[in-house]
Write a protein that holds these residues in place. Structure first.
Motif, short mmCIF file in Angstrom:
data_model
loop_
_atom_site.label_atom_id
_atom_site.label_comp_id
_atom_site.label_asym_id
_atom_site.label_seq_id
_atom_site.Cartn_x
_atom_site.Cartn_y
_atom_site.Cartn_z
N SER B 9 0.84 -1.20 0.00
CA SER B 9 0.00 0.00 0.00
C SER B 9 0.88 1.25 0.00
O SER B 9 0.48 2.29 -0.53
N ASN B 10 2.05 1.13 0.60
CA ASN B 10 3.02 2.22 0.62
C ASN B 10 4.40 1.66 0.34
O ASN B 10 4.74 0.57 0.82
N LYS B 11 5.19 2.42 -0.42
CA LYS B 11 6.56 2.01 -0.70
C LYS B 11 7.44 3.24 -0.71
O LYS B 11 7.18 4.19 -1.46
N VAL B 12 8.46 3.23 0.12
CA VAL B 12 9.46 4.30 0.11
C VAL B 12 10.75 3.70 -0.39
O VAL B 12 11.19 2.65 0.11
N THR B 13 11.35 4.31 -1.38
CA THR B 13 12.57 3.78 -1.95
C THR B 13 13.55 4.93 -2.21
O THR B 13 13.15 6.09 -2.32
N GLU B 14 14.80 4.57 -2.33
CA GLU B 14 15.81 5.58 -2.62
C GLU B 14 15.94 5.79 -4.12
O GLU B 14 15.77 4.85 -4.91
N LYS B 15 16.26 6.98 -4.48
CA LYS B 15 16.51 7.32 -5.88
C LYS B 15 17.50 6.34 -6.48
O LYS B 15 18.53 6.03 -5.88
N GLY B 16 17.16 5.85 -7.68
CA GLY B 16 18.05 4.93 -8.37
C GLY B 16 17.72 3.46 -8.15
O GLY B 16 18.23 2.60 -8.87
N LYS B 17 16.87 3.16 -7.16
CA LYS B 17 16.53 1.76 -6.88
C LYS B 17 15.44 1.26 -7.81
O LYS B 17 14.75 2.02 -8.50
N TYR B 18 15.27 -0.06 -7.78
CA TYR B 18 14.25 -0.74 -8.58
C TYR B 18 13.07 -1.09 -7.68
O TYR B 18 13.26 -1.51 -6.54
N VAL B 19 11.85 -0.91 -8.20
CA VAL B 19 10.67 -1.28 -7.42
C VAL B 19 9.70 -2.08 -8.27
O VAL B 19 9.66 -1.94 -9.49
N GLU B 20 8.93 -2.91 -7.58
CA GLU B 20 7.85 -3.68 -8.22
C GLU B 20 6.57 -3.43 -7.45
O GLU B 20 6.54 -3.51 -6.23
N GLU B 83 13.26 7.71 -9.96
CA GLU B 83 13.57 9.14 -9.82
C GLU B 83 12.53 9.77 -8.91
O GLU B 83 11.42 9.24 -8.75
N ARG B 84 12.87 10.92 -8.34
CA ARG B 84 11.95 11.56 -7.40
C ARG B 84 10.63 11.90 -8.09
O ARG B 84 9.56 11.86 -7.49
N GLY B 85 10.68 12.19 -9.38
CA GLY B 85 9.47 12.50 -10.13
C GLY B 85 8.54 11.32 -10.32
O GLY B 85 7.40 11.50 -10.76
N ASP B 86 9.01 10.12 -9.99
CA ASP B 86 8.15 8.94 -10.08
C ASP B 86 7.22 8.83 -8.87
O ASP B 86 6.30 8.00 -8.87
N SER B 87 7.44 9.65 -7.87
CA SER B 87 6.61 9.62 -6.67
C SER B 87 5.16 9.95 -7.04
O SER B 87 4.89 10.98 -7.65
N ALA B 88 4.25 9.06 -6.68
CA ALA B 88 2.84 9.20 -7.04
C ALA B 88 2.09 8.03 -6.42
O ALA B 88 2.69 7.12 -5.85
N VAL B 89 0.77 8.05 -6.59
CA VAL B 89 -0.03 6.87 -6.27
C VAL B 89 -0.26 6.11 -7.57
O VAL B 89 -0.71 6.67 -8.57
N TYR B 90 0.08 4.84 -7.56
CA TYR B 90 -0.10 3.98 -8.73
C TYR B 90 -1.36 3.15 -8.52
O TYR B 90 -1.47 2.38 -7.58
N LEU B 91 -2.31 3.35 -9.44
CA LEU B 91 -3.61 2.70 -9.34
C LEU B 91 -3.71 1.57 -10.35
O LEU B 91 -3.25 1.70 -11.49
N PHE B 105 -11.44 -0.28 -9.26
CA PHE B 105 -10.10 0.17 -8.90
C PHE B 105 -9.64 -0.44 -7.58
O PHE B 105 -10.43 -0.71 -6.68
N GLY B 106 -8.33 -0.62 -7.49
CA GLY B 106 -7.71 -0.96 -6.22
C GLY B 106 -7.49 0.31 -5.42
O GLY B 106 -7.77 1.42 -5.88
N SER B 107 -6.96 0.13 -4.22
CA SER B 107 -6.74 1.28 -3.34
C SER B 107 -5.42 1.97 -3.62
O SER B 107 -5.13 3.01 -3.03
N GLY B 108 -4.62 1.39 -4.50
CA GLY B 108 -3.41 2.08 -4.93
C GLY B 108 -2.18 1.76 -4.11
O GLY B 108 -2.27 1.27 -2.97
N THR B 109 -1.02 2.00 -4.71
CA THR B 109 0.26 1.95 -4.01
C THR B 109 0.85 3.35 -4.03
O THR B 109 1.04 3.93 -5.11
N ARG B 110 1.12 3.89 -2.85
CA ARG B 110 1.75 5.22 -2.78
C ARG B 110 3.26 5.02 -2.80
O ARG B 110 3.84 4.45 -1.87
N LEU B 111 3.88 5.44 -3.90
CA LEU B 111 5.33 5.32 -4.06
C LEU B 111 5.99 6.66 -3.75
O LEU B 111 5.61 7.69 -4.32
#
Lengths: 106, 114
Positions: B9-20, B83-91, B105-111
Motif C-alpha cells: 500500500s506504501n513504498k518508500v525507496t531511494e533514488k536509483g533503486k528498482y521497485v515492483e 527518480e523523485r518524479g516517479d513519486s505518485a499513487v499507482y492505481l 479500482f484498487g486502493s493504490g500503491t503510494r510510491l
C-alpha cells in the motif's frame, strides 16, 4: 486526441444548495462518459455512466453533444457528498479529467 | 477475489533503486489497467492488458517503466532507476473485456522516492 476537462479544482457549497460539477470532453465519434467519486481514504469508485441514464445518490448527468459537456448535478447537496469527483471518457481505456473537490459545508 | 488488491500500500525507496508494484484483479476480469496519480491531478493512463498481452502501453512515460501479466491475472508494474518524479499513487483497475460493466479500482500503491 481524447481529452476530458474539469475546469474547477474546488467547488464549495452549503448543505442543501444545488451542485453542478462541470465536465467537457473532446472525443471523436460518440463517447461513453462516466463520473467516478473518491471519498476520503477510500478507493476510486464508479458513480454513474451516461449510457444507463441513472440517478445515483441523487446525482444525475446528461450528455450534451452540442456543448460537448457531461456536467454532474444534484439539487440538494449533503455533507456526505464531500469528495473528489472525476469525469472520465472511454476509448480503449478511460481518460480522466483533473478532478473537482466538492466541499459541502454544514 | 472480492476486489482489486494492490500491494504494497506504501513504498518508500531511494533514488536509483528498482521497485515492483503488484496488482491482483477481480477473478474473471480479463482487462487490467495501470494508472498513475500525482498530487492534485486525475489518474493518468499508463498501460492496459487484455489477457496476457499489453494491448496499449502508450502511457508508459519512458523505458524505465515496464509491466507484465504472464498468466493473465496478477500484474506487476516495474520501475527501474527510480527518480523523485516517479513519486505518485499507482492505481490498478480491472474490468471485463472492453471495459464492460465499468472499471473496479484498487486502493493504490503510494510510491515515494527519496
Amino acid at each position: 486526441a481524447q481529452r476530458v476537462t474539469q475546469p474547477e479544482k474546488l467547488l464549495s457549497v452549503f448543505k442543501g444548495a444545488p451542485v453542478e460539477l462541470k465536465c467537457n470532453y473532446s472525443y471523436s465519434g460518440s463517447p461513453e462518459l462516466f463520473w467516478y467519486v473518491q471519498y476520503s481514504r477510500q478507493r476510486l469508485q464508479l458513480l454513474l455512466r451516461h449510457i444507463s441514464r441513472e440517478s445515483i445518490k441523487g446525482f444525475t448527468a446528461d450528455l450534451n453533444k452540442g456543448e460537448t459537456s457531461f456536467h454532474l448535478k444534484k439539487p440538494f447537496a449533503q455533507e456526505e457528498d464531500s469528495a473528489m469527483y472525476y469525469c472520465a471518457g472511454a476509448g480503449n481505456m478511460l481518460t480522466f479529467g483533473g478532478g473537482t473537490r466538492l466541499m459541502v459545508k454544514p | 477475489g472480492a476486489g482489486v488488491s494492490q500491494t504494497p500500500s506504501n513504498k518508500v525507496t531511494e533514488k536509483g533503486k528498482y521497485v515492483e508494484l503488484r496488482c491482483d484483479p477481480i477473478s474473471g476480469h480479463t482487462a487490467l489497467y495501470w494508472y498513475r496519480q500525482s498530487l492534485g491531478q486525475g489518474p493518468e493512463f499508463l498501460i492496459y492488458f487484455q489477457g496476457t498481452g499489453a494491448a496499449d502501453d502508450s502511457g508508459l512515460p519512458n523505458d524505465r517503466f515496464f509491466a507484465v501479466r504472464p498468466e493473465g491475472s496478477v500484474s506487476t508494474l516495474k520501475i527501474q532507476r527510480t527518480e523523485r518524479g516517479d513519486s505518485a499513487v499507482y492505481l490498478c483497475a480491472s474490468s471485463l473485456e472492453g471495459g464492460i460493466g465499468g472499471y473496479t479500482f484498487g486502493s493504490g500503491t503510494r510510491l515515494t522516492v527519496v
